[in-house]
Design an enzyme around this catalytic site. Structure first.
Site, PDB file in Angstrom:
ATOM      1  N   LYS A 145       0.918  -1.067   0.027  1.00 43.39           N
ATOM      2  CA  LYS A 145      -0.016  -0.081  -0.074  1.00 43.39           C
ATOM      3  C   LYS A 145       0.925   1.217  -0.096  1.00 43.39           C
ATOM      4  O   LYS A 145       1.943   1.135   0.294  1.00 43.39           O
ATOM      5  CB  LYS A 145      -0.795  -0.078   1.089  1.00 43.39           C
ATOM      6  CG  LYS A 145      -0.221   0.120   2.478  1.00 43.39           C
ATOM      7  CD  LYS A 145      -1.399   0.159   3.715  1.00 43.39           C
ATOM      8  CE  LYS A 145      -1.476   1.688   3.956  1.00 43.39           C
ATOM      9  NZ  LYS A 145      -0.902   2.306   4.925  1.00 43.39           N
ATOM     10  N   ASP A 162      -2.628  -5.805   2.134  1.00 44.73           N
ATOM     11  CA  ASP A 162      -3.432  -5.122   3.349  1.00 44.73           C
ATOM     12  C   ASP A 162      -2.963  -5.747   4.487  1.00 44.73           C
ATOM     13  O   ASP A 162      -3.749  -7.085   4.738  1.00 44.73           O
ATOM     14  CB  ASP A 162      -4.861  -5.039   3.301  1.00 44.73           C
ATOM     15  CG  ASP A 162      -5.262  -4.285   4.274  1.00 44.73           C
ATOM     16  OD1 ASP A 162      -5.020  -4.028   5.457  1.00 44.73           O
ATOM     17  OD2 ASP A 162      -6.383  -3.040   4.260  1.00 44.73           O
ATOM     18  N   HIS A 163      -1.933  -5.634   5.057  1.00 46.72           N
ATOM     19  CA  HIS A 163      -1.482  -6.381   6.251  1.00 46.72           C
ATOM     20  C   HIS A 163      -2.288  -6.535   7.376  1.00 46.72           C
ATOM     21  O   HIS A 163      -2.148  -7.632   8.382  1.00 46.72           O
ATOM     22  CB  HIS A 163       0.035  -5.857   6.741  1.00 46.72           C
ATOM     23  CG  HIS A 163      -0.060  -4.675   7.847  1.00 46.72           C
ATOM     24  ND1 HIS A 163      -0.402  -3.525   7.739  1.00 46.72           N
ATOM     25  CD2 HIS A 163      -0.110  -4.563   9.350  1.00 46.72           C
ATOM     26  CE1 HIS A 163      -0.613  -2.638   8.616  1.00 46.72           C
ATOM     27  NE2 HIS A 163      -0.461  -3.406   9.615  1.00 46.72           N
ATOM     28  N   LYS A 177      -3.307 -10.636   9.878  1.00 51.11           N
ATOM     29  CA  LYS A 177      -3.558 -10.694  11.460  1.00 51.11           C
ATOM     30  C   LYS A 177      -4.500 -11.729  11.742  1.00 51.11           C
ATOM     31  O   LYS A 177      -5.667 -12.125  11.119  1.00 51.11           O
ATOM     32  CB  LYS A 177      -4.163  -9.309  12.063  1.00 51.11           C
ATOM     33  CG  LYS A 177      -3.074  -8.117  11.875  1.00 51.11           C
ATOM     34  CD  LYS A 177      -3.766  -6.883  12.532  1.00 51.11           C
ATOM     35  CE  LYS A 177      -2.838  -5.629  12.333  1.00 51.11           C
ATOM     36  NZ  LYS A 177      -1.738  -5.322  13.096  1.00 51.11           N
ATOM     37  N   ASP A 207      -4.286   6.553   4.958  1.00 50.66           N
ATOM     38  CA  ASP A 207      -3.252   5.475   5.276  1.00 50.66           C
ATOM     39  C   ASP A 207      -4.000   4.376   6.002  1.00 50.66           C
ATOM     40  O   ASP A 207      -3.616   3.250   6.173  1.00 50.66           O
ATOM     41  CB  ASP A 207      -2.517   6.353   6.285  1.00 50.66           C
ATOM     42  CG  ASP A 207      -1.423   5.623   6.955  1.00 50.66           C
ATOM     43  OD1 ASP A 207      -0.653   5.165   6.169  1.00 50.66           O
ATOM     44  OD2 ASP A 207      -0.951   5.605   8.078  1.00 50.66           O
ATOM     45  N   HIS A 235      -7.476  -0.568   5.845  1.00 50.74           N
ATOM     46  CA  HIS A 235      -7.577  -1.450   6.534  1.00 50.74           C
ATOM     47  C   HIS A 235      -8.931  -1.451   7.480  1.00 50.74           C
ATOM     48  O   HIS A 235      -9.457  -2.567   7.651  1.00 50.74           O
ATOM     49  CB  HIS A 235      -6.485  -1.013   7.889  1.00 50.74           C
ATOM     50  CG  HIS A 235      -5.117  -1.224   7.494  1.00 50.74           C
ATOM     51  ND1 HIS A 235      -4.332  -1.648   6.415  1.00 50.74           N
ATOM     52  CD2 HIS A 235      -3.990  -0.129   8.022  1.00 50.74           C
ATOM     53  CE1 HIS A 235      -3.417  -1.534   6.380  1.00 50.74           C
ATOM     54  NE2 HIS A 235      -2.873  -0.386   7.105  1.00 50.74           N
ATOM     55  N   LYS A 264      -4.048   9.090  15.010  1.00 51.08           N
ATOM     56  CA  LYS A 264      -2.653   9.012  15.503  1.00 51.08           C
ATOM     57  C   LYS A 264      -2.871   9.663  17.136  1.00 51.08           C
ATOM     58  O   LYS A 264      -3.643  10.581  16.723  1.00 51.08           O
ATOM     59  CB  LYS A 264      -1.654   9.292  14.600  1.00 51.08           C
ATOM     60  CG  LYS A 264      -1.286   8.517  13.275  1.00 51.08           C
ATOM     61  CD  LYS A 264       0.006   8.377  13.006  1.00 51.08           C
ATOM     62  CE  LYS A 264       0.159   7.512  11.752  1.00 51.08           C
ATOM     63  NZ  LYS A 264       0.251   6.033  11.945  1.00 51.08           N
TER      64      LYS A 264
HETATM   65  C1  BG6 Z   1       0.258   0.906   8.287  1.00 46.47           C
HETATM   66  C2  BG6 Z   1       0.186   2.533   8.036  1.00 46.47           C
HETATM   67  O1  BG6 Z   1      -0.387   0.545   7.065  1.00 46.47           O
HETATM   68  O2  BG6 Z   1      -0.372   0.577   9.386  1.00 46.47           O
HETATM   69  C3  BG6 Z   1       0.914   3.236   9.484  1.00 46.47           C
HETATM   70  O3  BG6 Z   1       0.672   3.278   7.118  1.00 46.47           O
HETATM   71  C4  BG6 Z   1       0.422   2.438  10.842  1.00 46.47           C
HETATM   72  O4  BG6 Z   1       0.751   4.659   9.532  1.00 46.47           O
HETATM   73  C5  BG6 Z   1       0.157   0.967  10.453  1.00 46.47           C
HETATM   74  O5  BG6 Z   1       1.021   2.902  11.888  1.00 46.47           O
HETATM   75  C6  BG6 Z   1      -0.842   0.258  11.613  1.00 46.47           C
HETATM   76  O6  BG6 Z   1      -0.519  -1.128  11.597  1.00 46.47           O
HETATM   77  P1  BG6 Z   1      -0.686  -1.840  12.993  1.00 46.47           P
HETATM   78  O7  BG6 Z   1      -0.360  -3.148  12.577  1.00 46.47           O
HETATM   79  O8  BG6 Z   1       0.522  -1.594  13.924  1.00 46.47           O
HETATM   80  O9  BG6 Z   1      -2.052  -1.621  13.305  1.00 46.47           O
END
Ligand code: BG6
Length: 514
Positions: free
Chosen positions: A171, A200-201, A205, A258, A263, A362
């Site tokens: 992304k 999309d990580h 999870k 972002d 997500h 954030k």
């Molecule tokens: C990323 C964003 O995709 O996800 C970051 O670019 C964010 O800004 C992060 O901090 C959050 O990921 P996680 O897995 O820590 O919730």
């Protein structure tokens, strides 16, 4: 359809153990993502003996770095960021198969260099390798990489065979609908859709994968999962940290691009979609797309469906922290939002009339991602109208992270002679039931790409459906500049406008993570 396709969750490990010999090429190999996530993920896969027996790694980047230095810095990154302790004997076989190719992302000669390195790896392996390209560079060079993989012939390697090349694209996948369509068309010009893995990580999870199990392996929920019984849903993806050293990237992105567009929308899709015909990648993705397309257009402007804000100085984790404008690389008049809250409506039979609230930001009060499904309050009944009975609406909270788990809020009699009631929680925590050594999202996702399982990746039409919803909103904010942009103290739960968004329908945000 093979059994593996039908049951991707169940056939996981045996499938992974049969992975093809592979050469993974990481574009952006000296970047932050490679150091923090990708290399540690590879190391942990090696610990679990899940990488193919012939596994080669090639880092590609602009900076000239000798192979030996790349090997050393990779080991140092793993030592620093891996969830499990670094052991040189485990990494040694991979380290000996690790190389580096320097060059510009749009420089044909660099791709010729890459081809020679791949040929050398294949010679050493004594057999052809599956090529997996991981594009983890800044998005400005995504297209150049895809085009050059096409022109060099690398994209088409092994097409139609078990060693078909694959490309994983990080992304952000575009910055609006037009750029996502454009990126999809460049990808499609050079690769076929089954070769493309848009990441999309959040989908990697464990708790997000578990959403499918919770919803569809527990039939008690299905009769309640609709507008007859659900009052509203709150999805929170909150972070405690500020932008840190990522200001340069973040100021062009903002919370909506972002986090929300990708997500949070994935969490929404998995929470609200219909039951897929099977657990195959295409059936799951079909249902997600249907759901995303059923989300109604956002109402823009004052008293609309969206609120945006920026963090000001405040207290975070007991320390005084600076506001967004004082962060490194942030222009003093920036109108980029670090918080976004939305009220969404879904136009289908199941969800019509149920508000879905989403927020992400954030520098919020605590790091927590959760989905809270609030059921309707009984309007009358045995316990209504008597102050001794404290009756709360039933609520199912799926906590994605941290302290992963599921909580059901119910009402119970308080022991004693007085007739009193009180809401109580039934709680399941992953850590107590399963232990806490859960794989990181990137481990699962890299492995899935290596074995060709697309279930946890985004399809082209999925990303476009999501951008279609967000683009008019982002354009209106761009036109408005700082007009309508609110501010919130670091360490708080966001601006007052986010509370008003819910109050307009008689709701309020819950104290997420509690
Ligand atoms: C990323 C964003 O995709 O996800 C970051 O670019 C964010 O800004 C992060 O901090 C959050 O990921 P996680 O897995 O820590 O919730």
């Amino acid at each position: 359809m093979s059994d593996t396709d039908r049951h991707p969750f169940l056939s996981g490990l045996s499938k992974h153990r049969g992975a093809q010999p592979t050469c993974l090429v990481i574009f952006g190999a000296s970047g932050d993502l490679a150091a923090r996530k990708l290399l540690p993920a590879l190391y942990n896969l090696a610990v679990d003996s899940l990488l193919p027996s012939d596994f080669y790694l090639i880092g590609f980047g602009r900076k000239p770095i000798p192979d030996a230095e790349f090997r050393n810095s990779s080991a140092a990154d793993i030592t620093k960021f891996s969830r499990r302790e670094y052991r040189a004997d485990i990494w040694k076989p991979i380290s000996e198969h690790t190389f580096y190719q320097a060059g510009g992302y749009d420089e044909a000669a660099a791709y010729e260099g890459l081809k020679s390195k791949i040929a050398a790896a294949e010679k050493a392996a004594g057999r052809p390798l599956q090529l997996v390209f991981y594009v983890s560079t800044p998005p400005t060079v995504f297209e150049a990489i895809l085009e050059n993989l096409g022109k060099s012939g690398l994209a088409k390697r092994g097409l139609g065979t078990a060693l078909e090349s694959k490309v994983i694209i990080e992304k952000p996948f575009g910055k609006d609908l037009a750029s996502a369509v454009q990126l999809n068309s460049v990808a499609a010009r050079n690769f076929q859709e089954p070769q493309i893995y848009r990441i999309d990580h959040y989908l990697g999870k464990e708790t997000v994968q578990d959403l499918l199990v919770q919803r569809f392996a527990n039939p008690i929920f299905e009769p309640l999962w609709n507008n007859k019984h659900v009052d509203h849903v709150q999805i929170t993806v909150a972070e405690e940290l500020g932008v840190g050293s990522r200001g340069g990237y973040y100021d062009h992105s903002g919370a909506t691009r972002d986090m929300l567009q990708n997500h949070t929308m994935q969490l929404l899709a998995l929470t609200a979609m219909e039951q897929p015909q099977s657990l195959s990648a295409e059936h799951i993705r079909d249902e997600k797309v249907k759901l995303l397309k059923a989300v109604e257009e956002l109402r823009l402007g004052p008293n609309g469906d969206a609120v945006r804000a920026q963090y000001a100085a405040g207290l975070s984790g007991g320390e005084t922290v600076i506001g967004y404008h004082q962060e490194k690389d942030i222009p003093i008049h920036s109108s980029t939002e670090t918080f976004c809250a939305l009220r969404l409506a879904i136009d289908n039979k199941r969800w019509s009339g149920v508000p879905f609230y989403m927020r992400s930001g954030k520098r919020l009060a605590r790091r927590v991602s959760e989905i809270a499904v609030q059921f309707k309050q009984p309007v009358s009944g045995l316990f209504a109208g008597d102050s001794r009975y404290d009756i709360a609406p039933n609520r199912l909270v799926i906590q994605i992270q941290p302290d992963e788990g599921v909580t059901l809020v119910m009402n119970s009699k308080v022991p004693g002679l007085e007739p009193r009631t009180q809401p109580v929680r039934l709680s399941f925590r992953y850590a107590t039931t399963f232990g806490s050594n859960t794989p990181e999202a990137y481990e699962r996702l890299i492995l899935d790409a290596v074995v060709g399982d697309r279930t946890l990746f985004i399809r082209g039409d999925e990303t476009e459906a999501s951008w279609k919803l967000f683009t008019p909103l982002l354009q209106s904010w761009e036109a408005d500049g700082r007009k309508g942009l609110e501010s919130y103290a670091s360490g708080s739960w966001g601006p007052s406008g986010a509370d008003d968004l819910l109050a307009a329908q008689g709701h309020n945000w819950r104290n997420a993570g509690r």
